[in-house]
Design an enzyme around this catalytic site. Structure first.
Site, PDB file in Angstrom:
ATOM      1  N   HIS A  20       6.298  -2.014  12.132  1.00  0.00           N
ATOM      2  CA  HIS A  20       6.543  -0.447  11.633  1.00  0.00           C
ATOM      3  C   HIS A  20       7.715   0.079  11.790  1.00  0.00           C
ATOM      4  O   HIS A  20       7.388   2.061  11.743  1.00  0.00           O
ATOM      5  CB  HIS A  20       4.925   0.380  11.733  1.00  0.00           C
ATOM      6  CG  HIS A  20       4.183  -1.015  11.012  1.00  0.00           C
ATOM      7  ND1 HIS A  20       4.165  -0.485   9.827  1.00  0.00           N
ATOM      8  CD2 HIS A  20       2.765  -0.829  11.443  1.00  0.00           C
ATOM      9  CE1 HIS A  20       2.951  -1.933   9.160  1.00  0.00           C
ATOM     10  NE2 HIS A  20       2.245  -1.525  10.159  1.00  0.00           N
ATOM     11  N   LYS A  28      -4.854  -5.820  14.439  1.00  0.00           N
ATOM     12  CA  LYS A  28      -5.702  -4.633  13.722  1.00  0.00           C
ATOM     13  C   LYS A  28      -7.495  -5.155  13.590  1.00  0.00           C
ATOM     14  O   LYS A  28      -8.121  -4.684  13.389  1.00  0.00           O
ATOM     15  CB  LYS A  28      -5.200  -5.076  11.994  1.00  0.00           C
ATOM     16  CG  LYS A  28      -4.215  -4.575  11.553  1.00  0.00           C
ATOM     17  CD  LYS A  28      -4.376  -4.739  10.192  1.00  0.00           C
ATOM     18  CE  LYS A  28      -3.473  -4.140   9.087  1.00  0.00           C
ATOM     19  NZ  LYS A  28      -3.343  -4.638   8.145  1.00  0.00           N
ATOM     20  N   HIS A  61      -2.484   0.214  15.779  1.00  0.00           N
ATOM     21  CA  HIS A  61      -2.409  -1.457  16.003  1.00  0.00           C
ATOM     22  C   HIS A  61      -1.188  -2.276  16.308  1.00  0.00           C
ATOM     23  O   HIS A  61      -1.567  -3.296  17.112  1.00  0.00           O
ATOM     24  CB  HIS A  61      -2.887  -2.382  14.608  1.00  0.00           C
ATOM     25  CG  HIS A  61      -1.567  -2.033  13.467  1.00  0.00           C
ATOM     26  ND1 HIS A  61      -1.437  -0.712  12.786  1.00  0.00           N
ATOM     27  CD2 HIS A  61      -1.032  -3.054  12.898  1.00  0.00           C
ATOM     28  CE1 HIS A  61      -0.116  -1.324  12.218  1.00  0.00           C
ATOM     29  NE2 HIS A  61       0.051  -2.248  12.434  1.00  0.00           N
TER      30      HIS A  61
HETATM   31  P1  C2E Z   1      -0.499  -2.479   4.794  1.00  0.00           P
HETATM   32  O1  C2E Z   1      -1.908  -2.613   3.653  1.00  0.00           O
HETATM   33  O2  C2E Z   1      -0.011  -4.048   4.942  1.00  0.00           O
HETATM   34  O3  C2E Z   1       0.625  -2.444   4.394  1.00  0.00           O
HETATM   35  C1  C2E Z   1       1.662  -2.493   5.833  1.00  0.00           C
HETATM   36  C2  C2E Z   1       2.888  -1.350   4.877  1.00  0.00           C
HETATM   37  O4  C2E Z   1       3.338  -1.828   3.894  1.00  0.00           O
HETATM   38  C3  C2E Z   1       2.422   0.100   4.998  1.00  0.00           C
HETATM   39  O5  C2E Z   1       2.505   0.616   7.031  1.00  0.00           O
HETATM   40  C4  C2E Z   1       3.352   0.398   4.945  1.00  0.00           C
HETATM   41  O6  C2E Z   1       4.562   0.920   5.150  1.00  0.00           O
HETATM   42  C5  C2E Z   1       3.089   0.565   3.065  1.00  0.00           C
HETATM   43  N1  C2E Z   1       2.722   0.714   2.058  1.00  0.00           N
HETATM   44  C6  C2E Z   1       1.105   0.004   2.045  1.00  0.00           C
HETATM   45  N2  C2E Z   1       1.114   0.516   0.533  1.00  0.00           N
HETATM   46  C7  C2E Z   1       2.267   1.580   0.220  1.00  0.00           C
HETATM   47  C8  C2E Z   1       2.540   2.112  -0.671  1.00  0.00           C
HETATM   48  O7  C2E Z   1       1.404   2.472  -1.441  1.00  0.00           O
HETATM   49  N3  C2E Z   1       3.598   3.509  -1.073  1.00  0.00           N
HETATM   50  C9  C2E Z   1       4.271   3.121   0.163  1.00  0.00           C
HETATM   51  N4  C2E Z   1       5.320   3.960  -0.264  1.00  0.00           N
HETATM   52  N5  C2E Z   1       4.221   2.202   1.264  1.00  0.00           N
HETATM   53  C10 C2E Z   1       3.473   1.401   1.102  1.00  0.00           C
HETATM   54  P2  C2E Z   1       1.272   1.897   7.081  1.00  0.00           P
HETATM   55  O8  C2E Z   1       1.503   3.153   6.520  1.00  0.00           O
HETATM   56  O9  C2E Z   1       1.524   1.559   8.418  1.00  0.00           O
HETATM   57  O10 C2E Z   1      -0.288   1.526   6.685  1.00  0.00           O
HETATM   58  C11 C2E Z   1       0.116  -0.077   7.974  1.00  0.00           C
HETATM   59  C12 C2E Z   1      -1.664  -0.126   7.222  1.00  0.00           C
HETATM   60  O11 C2E Z   1      -2.637   0.596   7.672  1.00  0.00           O
HETATM   61  C13 C2E Z   1      -1.797  -0.788   6.049  1.00  0.00           C
HETATM   62  O12 C2E Z   1      -1.578  -2.415   6.066  1.00  0.00           O
HETATM   63  C14 C2E Z   1      -2.745  -0.459   5.619  1.00  0.00           C
HETATM   64  O13 C2E Z   1      -3.883  -2.269   6.637  1.00  0.00           O
HETATM   65  C15 C2E Z   1      -3.378   0.071   6.501  1.00  0.00           C
HETATM   66  N6  C2E Z   1      -3.541   1.590   5.719  1.00  0.00           N
HETATM   67  C16 C2E Z   1      -2.599   2.362   5.505  1.00  0.00           C
HETATM   68  N7  C2E Z   1      -2.763   4.089   4.633  1.00  0.00           N
HETATM   69  C17 C2E Z   1      -3.811   3.291   4.336  1.00  0.00           C
HETATM   70  C18 C2E Z   1      -4.758   4.197   2.970  1.00  0.00           C
HETATM   71  O14 C2E Z   1      -4.788   5.066   3.141  1.00  0.00           O
HETATM   72  N8  C2E Z   1      -6.054   3.894   2.920  1.00  0.00           N
HETATM   73  C19 C2E Z   1      -6.413   1.774   3.469  1.00  0.00           C
HETATM   74  N9  C2E Z   1      -8.203   1.694   3.495  1.00  0.00           N
HETATM   75  N10 C2E Z   1      -6.241   1.346   4.858  1.00  0.00           N
HETATM   76  C20 C2E Z   1      -4.537   2.161   5.263  1.00  0.00           C
HETATM   77 FE    FE Z   2       1.195  -3.894  10.575  1.00  0.00          FE
HETATM   78 FE    FE Z   3       0.999  -6.187   7.408  1.00  0.00          FE
END
Ligand code: C2E
Ligand code: FE
Ligand code: FE
Ligand code: SIN
Ligand code: SIN
Length: 368
Positions: A286, A234, A259
């Site tokens: 992931h 990241k 990332h």
């Molecule tokens: P993170 O916040 O550490 O989230 C890690 C993983 O947790 C996400 O990987 C996803 O698999 C799961 N996760 C997080 N929040 C939710 C949720 O509300 N519902 C579900 N079902 N799963 C959830 P992912 O999606 O590949 O995201 C990787 C990283 O990308 C996240 O790490 C965060 O830093 C960023 N990210 C993802 N979506 C968003 C978003 O909509 N807005 C922002 N600002 N950042 C996001």
């Molecule tokens: Fe990650």
């Molecule tokens: Fe993480």
């Protein structure tokens, strides 16, 4: 001379194995066990002199209740051990109760009856006294022999080198792990989350899962220190995405997905097994068990087991805490979600371990 040969063998095997231990404490534990066997003694205590050289404290012991060992600390003016530490001379005492240097209060403390005592100084390579090696109650005989004394002095002399090496290794290992942790923190510094706590929780959850899964202590340690680096990539994600105060568009999410690859590239040339593991975890945390994850759509055990563990820990943490793009979910809802993803996002085996560890996991969450 069968006995002598056996003693020598024990001595040699101690040296070989002491070089493989991971910490000073472990090395001294090994030492006290071997010494007890070699000298046929009832108990052994390794005392170290504290930095200000005013007190001796037990660093390791065999044949004593571990609880009394932890509280065994006294001034260097006291006891047989104190005498040896002050003078640097060995003492071979036939009956402690007839020696004015002995303090019977030690026996009261330990619930022990001291008879014969043999104590020799431990010195560092500069010849400074760093502690005392003390053995108690020669089995079947009234006293330790002068041969025993010679042997114990030999052992004490030999371990000083090992002692320093193992102290250095421990320092090295600690600063190494510290550097890794700082690296992980630097990488997440720009992220909006409470970085330090997030990393600690990911590490704690992953450690619990690895342990309950039955990993060896060493592998658990690897997971403990590799897991906080999972999102190191990241660091290469631009602010407008990393810090976006709301939900991503699909394009933005695609950017963020890189990332994993950035993390892999940052750690590409890593030589240590720990950083090599961190590199694999950064790349594959992931991926999803059912083969629909990113970046490579790996399936099942094509994904390293450590990554399957960190994947669960990561999502558990993301859901159970607040993100700029979502509120925290209650613990029960998160647990339900995780269990519902068994065989889909997560490895069923890891989910099963998660179910068995629910109370430990909840304790980590609540302690934050
Ligand atoms: P993170 O916040 O550490 O989230 C890690 C993983 O947790 C996400 O990987 C996803 O698999 C799961 N996760 C997080 N929040 C939710 C949720 O509300 N519902 C579900 N079902 N799963 C959830 P992912 O999606 O590949 O995201 C990787 C990283 O990308 C996240 O790490 C965060 O830093 C960023 N990210 C993802 N979506 C968003 C978003 O909509 N807005 C922002 N600002 N950042 C996001
Ligand atoms: Fe990650
Ligand atoms: Fe993480
Ligand atoms: C002990 O009993 O642990 C210490 C005894 C002594 O060195 O006098
Ligand atoms: C995310 O992209 O952060 C998770 C998507 C979801 O809410 O399922």
């Amino acid at each position: 001379m069968l006995v002598e040969k056996k003693k020598l063998q024990l001595l040699v095997s101690f040296h070989r194995r002491s070089l493989l231990t991971h910490s000073v404490g472990e090395m001294l534990d090994l030492l006290s066990k071997e010494v007890r066997q070699i000298l046929d003694a009832e108990r052994v205590t390794v005392f170290l002199l504290d930095a200000r050289k005013e007190e001796l404290f037990a660093k390791s012991a065999t044949g004593l209740n571990p609880r009394t060992v932890a509280s065994l600390r006294f001034e260097v003016t006291q006891g047989i051990a104190g005498y040896v530490a002050r003078t640097g001379r060995s003492l071979n005492v036939k009956d402690a109760y007839r020696d004015r240097r002995f303090d019977p209060r030690f026996d009261e403390l330990h619930g022990f009856r001291t008879g014969s005592v043999l104590a020799v100084p431990l010195k560092n390579s500069q010849g400074e006294i760093i502690g005392v090696l003390e053995v108690f109650n020669k089995a079947r005989e009234t006293q330790f022999t002068s041969e025993d004394q010679g042997l114990l002095e030999l052992i004490a002399g030999q371990i000083s080198g090992t002692f320093e090496i193992s102290q250095l290794l421990e320092q090295l290992r600690r600063s190494n792990l510290e550097a890794i942790y700082i690296l992980a923190q630097a990488a997440e510094y720009r992220d909006q989350e409470d970085t330090a706590h997030h990393l600690k929780r990911i590490s704690d959850y992953s450690t619990i899962l690895a342990r309950v899964m039955g990993f060896s202590a060493e592998r658990v340690e690897m997971v403990r220190f590799a897991s906080p680096l999972h999102d190191i990539g990241k660091i290469a994600i631009r602010d407008s995405i990393l810090r976006k105060p709301g939900r991503y568009t699909p394009e933005e999410h695609d950017e963020m997905k890189k990332h994993t690859i950035f993390g892999y590239e940052i750690l590409k040339d890593a030589q240590s097994p720990l950083l090599q593991l961190a590199r694999e975890v950064a790349l594959t945390h992931h991926e999803r068990f059912d083969g629909t994850g990113y970046p490579r759509k790996l399936k099942g055990d094509e994904i390293p087991i450590e990554s399957r563990i960190v994947a669960l820990a990561d999502v558990f943490d993301a859901l159970s805490t607040e993100r700029v793009y979502k509120p925290p979910w209650p613990f029960e809802r998160v647990a339900e979600h995780v269990v519902g993803e068994s065989g889909k996002h997560f490895d069923p085996q890891v989910v099963e371990v998660f179910r068995q560890s629910l109370s430990q996991i909840e304790a980590v969450l609540k302690s934050a």
